[in-house]
Motif scaffolding. Structure first.
Motif, PDB file in Angstrom:
ATOM      1  N   GLY A  63       7.824 -26.125  24.372  1.00  0.00           N
ATOM      2  CA  GLY A  63       8.031 -26.830  23.112  1.00  0.00           C
ATOM      3  C   GLY A  63       8.995 -26.104  22.193  1.00  0.00           C
ATOM      4  O   GLY A  63       9.844 -26.719  21.542  1.00  0.00           O
ATOM      5  N   ILE A  64       8.874 -24.774  22.151  1.00  0.00           N
ATOM      6  CA  ILE A  64       9.777 -23.971  21.313  1.00  0.00           C
ATOM      7  C   ILE A  64      11.218 -24.105  21.795  1.00  0.00           C
ATOM      8  O   ILE A  64      12.153 -24.299  20.998  1.00  0.00           O
ATOM      9  CB  ILE A  64       9.338 -22.496  21.329  1.00  0.00           C
ATOM     10  N   LYS A  65      11.425 -24.018  23.100  1.00  0.00           N
ATOM     11  CA  LYS A  65      12.777 -24.143  23.648  1.00  0.00           C
ATOM     12  C   LYS A  65      13.380 -25.508  23.372  1.00  0.00           C
ATOM     13  O   LYS A  65      14.578 -25.636  23.067  1.00  0.00           O
ATOM     14  CB  LYS A  65      12.747 -23.865  25.153  1.00  0.00           C
ATOM     15  N   LYS A 240      -4.018 -35.020  24.642  1.00  0.00           N
ATOM     16  CA  LYS A 240      -5.280 -34.567  25.214  1.00  0.00           C
ATOM     17  C   LYS A 240      -4.986 -33.660  26.415  1.00  0.00           C
ATOM     18  O   LYS A 240      -4.565 -32.528  26.238  1.00  0.00           O
ATOM     19  CB  LYS A 240      -6.169 -35.761  25.534  1.00  0.00           C
ATOM     20  N   ALA A 241      -5.186 -34.147  27.637  1.00  0.00           N
ATOM     21  CA  ALA A 241      -5.004 -33.272  28.798  1.00  0.00           C
ATOM     22  C   ALA A 241      -3.563 -32.815  28.978  1.00  0.00           C
ATOM     23  O   ALA A 241      -3.315 -31.703  29.441  1.00  0.00           O
ATOM     24  CB  ALA A 241      -5.482 -33.983  30.065  1.00  0.00           C
ATOM     25  N   LEU A 242      -2.603 -33.657  28.609  1.00  0.00           N
ATOM     26  CA  LEU A 242      -1.192 -33.353  28.867  1.00  0.00           C
ATOM     27  C   LEU A 242      -0.542 -32.593  27.713  1.00  0.00           C
ATOM     28  O   LEU A 242       0.444 -33.025  27.122  1.00  0.00           O
ATOM     29  CB  LEU A 242      -0.420 -34.643  29.176  1.00  0.00           C
ATOM     30  N   GLY A 243      -1.120 -31.470  27.355  1.00  0.00           N
ATOM     31  CA  GLY A 243      -0.495 -30.588  26.384  1.00  0.00           C
ATOM     32  C   GLY A 243      -1.184 -30.500  25.047  1.00  0.00           C
ATOM     33  O   GLY A 243      -1.066 -29.503  24.350  1.00  0.00           O
ATOM     34  N   ALA A 276       9.909 -30.959  20.223  1.00  0.00           N
ATOM     35  CA  ALA A 276       8.913 -29.960  20.609  1.00  0.00           C
ATOM     36  C   ALA A 276       7.767 -30.595  21.391  1.00  0.00           C
ATOM     37  O   ALA A 276       7.300 -30.048  22.396  1.00  0.00           O
ATOM     38  CB  ALA A 276       8.384 -29.241  19.375  1.00  0.00           C
ATOM     39  N   VAL A 277       7.306 -31.756  20.929  1.00  0.00           N
ATOM     40  CA  VAL A 277       6.242 -32.463  21.641  1.00  0.00           C
ATOM     41  C   VAL A 277       6.726 -32.865  23.030  1.00  0.00           C
ATOM     42  O   VAL A 277       6.003 -32.738  24.022  1.00  0.00           O
ATOM     43  CB  VAL A 277       5.773 -33.695  20.846  1.00  0.00           C
ATOM     44  N   CYS A 278       7.947 -33.356  23.118  1.00  0.00           N
ATOM     45  CA  CYS A 278       8.505 -33.757  24.417  1.00  0.00           C
ATOM     46  C   CYS A 278       8.562 -32.569  25.374  1.00  0.00           C
ATOM     47  O   CYS A 278       8.175 -32.677  26.546  1.00  0.00           O
ATOM     48  CB  CYS A 278       9.897 -34.341  24.238  1.00  0.00           C
ATOM     49  N   GLY A 279       9.037 -31.434  24.883  1.00  0.00           N
ATOM     50  CA  GLY A 279       9.151 -30.262  25.737  1.00  0.00           C
ATOM     51  C   GLY A 279       7.808 -29.778  26.242  1.00  0.00           C
ATOM     52  O   GLY A 279       7.642 -29.483  27.432  1.00  0.00           O
ATOM     53  N   SER A 280       6.841 -29.695  25.340  1.00  0.00           N
ATOM     54  CA  SER A 280       5.498 -29.265  25.740  1.00  0.00           C
ATOM     55  C   SER A 280       4.878 -30.248  26.713  1.00  0.00           C
ATOM     56  O   SER A 280       4.231 -29.855  27.700  1.00  0.00           O
ATOM     57  CB  SER A 280       4.608 -29.116  24.504  1.00  0.00           C
TER      58      SER A 280
END
Length: 396
Positions: A63-65, A240-243, A276-280
Motif C-alpha cells: 500500500g505504501i509503494k 475483510k479477508a483481502l487486506g 494505497a487500498v489498491c496496492g494492499s
C-alpha cells in the motif's frame, strides 16, 4: 415546545437506557490478534481479519509503494480523470481470482450493494431477497423500481413460493439476492438449493460474499465455490479477508460491468478507490490465491473448531455452523454490553451486538476467528469467557 436538539438528546438517552449504546473503543495499534486499547495489550477476537493480513507487513508495504507512485488519490471520479493503471490491475486481479469476466470497483462494499440493482432492473423485474440480508442489500433494493419479494432466511420452500409469485405477477427478469455468509449468525447460504430453484424459475443469483471471499471454498473463492455452484453476480470487499482496508466490487460478465460503469450512481459520483487500498488489496489477493492462502485457511478453520468446541464444553449458547463467525448468544442487550466490558478488563477485546444490528432479544457477543490467532490465545479467551460468564450468571 420540544426543540430538535432536545428530541435528539432524549432519543440518545433512551438508547442508552435500553443498553443499546454502541461504544467506539479507540485502538492505538495496527490491526492484529493482539491490539492496544486504552493503554493495554488485549487479545482481539472480533475483527473481520480472517486471514490475518490487515497488519501483514507485505500488505502494508504494498500500500505504501502504491501511494508513493500514484499519490494519495485521484481527486476525481473514475470517468473524469480518476482511473489509474492500478485500478485496472485490481479489477483484473479480483475477476481472475473469483472466476468472472470483469469487475467494477467501489469506494465501499456498501456502495457495491447500493449500486447493483437500480441500473440493471426496472419496474418490469423482480428482486427476491433473503430476510436477513445485509443492510446494504436492503438499501440497494429500495433504490430500485423492481417489484420486491422477501423470503425467510434460508427457507427454500418460502423462496420457491416467492419465485412462483414473481412469475405469476409477470416479472420479466428475476434476481435472487442473498448474503453468501450471514454476518450476524455465521450461517452459510444454501446456494446449491438456491441454484436449483433459480434454474427452475429462470432466475439470476446475486451473492454478497463479503464474509466469504478469501477464505471459503477452493482457494478462498467464496461461498459459491464452497457450495460448488455458479452465480451471476458477486459483490465483495477488500475490507475483510483481502487486506482489511476498504473498498468494494461487483464481479459479473463484461456487458453487465460495462453497463454498471455507465449507470451505477455510487460509481459515477464517488472518488476512485485510493491507490494505497489498491496496492494492499493486490498483495492480499496474491497471498490468498496461493499456497500460503491454503495454509492460512487451514489454520483459520482449525482455530474455529478449537474455539467452538471449548466454548460449547464451557456451557455457552453458540449458534451452530462451520463459519469463523461464532456468536455467543446472550439475549439481553445490557448483558451483552456488560459482558464485553468485563472481557476487556480481562484482556479480551470483543463487542456486544444488539438492536438494530440484530433483532431485539437476540443480543450477543459476535466472536470471530483469524488465521493469525494461536491455540494458546484461543485458550486464554475461553478462560476469560468462563470467568466473565460465571460472574454475570451466563454459565454455572
Amino acid at each position: 415546545m420540544t426543540t430538535f436538539h432536545d428530541r435528539i438528546a432524549a432519543e440518545l438517552a433512551d438508547i442508552d437506557a435500553q443498553g443499546l449504546t454502541k461504544p467506539e473503543r479507540v485502538i492505538a495499534s495496527r490491526q492484529g490478534p493482539v491490539i492496544e486499547v486504552a493503554g493495554q495489550k488485549v487479545l482481539n477476537f472480533c475483527a473481520n481479519n480472517y486471514l490475518g493480513l490487515a497488519g501483514d507487513e507485505r500488505v502494508v508495504q504494498a500500500g505504501i509503494k502504491a501511494q508513493e507512485r500514484w499519490g494519495a488519490g485521484t481527486a476525481s471520479v473514475r470517468f473524469i480523470c480518476g482511473t489509474l493503471e492500478i485500478h485496472k490491475e485490481l479489477e483484473r486481479a479480483i475477476a481472475d481470482y473469483l472466476g468472472f469476466e470483469d469487475t467494477i470497483l467501489f469506494a465501499a462494499a456498501f456502495d457495491a450493494n447500493g449500486g447493483i440493482f437500480e441500473p440493471l432492473f426496472g419496474a418490469e423485474d423482480a428482486i427476491v431477497s433473503d430476510s436477513l440480508n445485509h443492510a446494504s442489500i436492503i438499501d440497494g433494493v429500495r433504490l430500485c423500481k423492481a417489484k420486491r419479494y422477501r423470503f425467510a432466511n434460508s427457507d427454500m420452500d418460502d423462496l420457491e413460493a416467492q419465485l412462483k409469485q414473481a412469475r405469476a405477477d409477470g416479472a420479466r427478469d428475476i434476481i435472487i439476492a442473498t448474503d453468501g455468509a450471514f454476518s450476524m449468525d455465521g450461517y452459510v447460504a444454501k446456494l446449491a438449493e438456491i441454484r436449483a430453484l433459480a434454474d427452475t424459475y429462470d432466475a439470476l443469483i446475486m451473492v454478497d460474499d463479503c464474509h466469504a471471499t478469501g477464505f471459503m471454498g477452493d482457494k478462498g473463492r467464496g461461498s459459491y465455490a464452497h457450495c460448488g455452484v455458479e452465480v451471476d453476480f458477486v459483490t465483495g470487499t477488500f475490507g475483510k479477508a483481502l487486506g482489511g482496508a476498504m473498498g468494494g466490487f461487483i464481479c459479473a460478465t463484461s456487458p453487465v460491468v460495462a453497463l454498471l460503469k455507465q449507470r451505477a450512481r455510487p460509481y459515477l459520483f464517488s472518488n476512485a478507490l485510493s491507490p494505497a487500498v489498491c496496492g494492499s488489496s493486490l498483495e492480499a489477493i496474491r497471498i490468498a490465491a496461493g499456497d500460503e492462502g491454503d495454509a492460512l485457511r487451514q489454520q483459520l478453520f482449525a482455530n474455529a473448531a478449537r474455539y467452538r468446541a471449548a466454548m460449547t464444553e464451557a456451557g455457552f449458547d453458540l449458534l451452530p455452523g462451520e463459519h469463523p463467525i461464532i456468536p455467543v448468544m446472550l439475549g439481553d442487550a445490557r448483558l451483552a454490553q456488560d459482558m464485553a466490558a468485563r472481557m476487556l478488563e480481562l484482556g479480551v477485546y470483543v463487542i456486544g451486538f444488539s438492536f438494530p444490528v440484530v433483532p431485539r432479544g437476540a443480543a450477543r457477543i459476535r466472536t470471530q476467528m483469524s488465521a493469525a490467532h494461536t491455540f494458546d490465545q484461543i485458550d486464554l479467551v475461553v478462560a476469560a469467557f468462563k470467568t466473565a460468564g460465571k460472574e454475570l450468571g451466563v454459565i454455572k
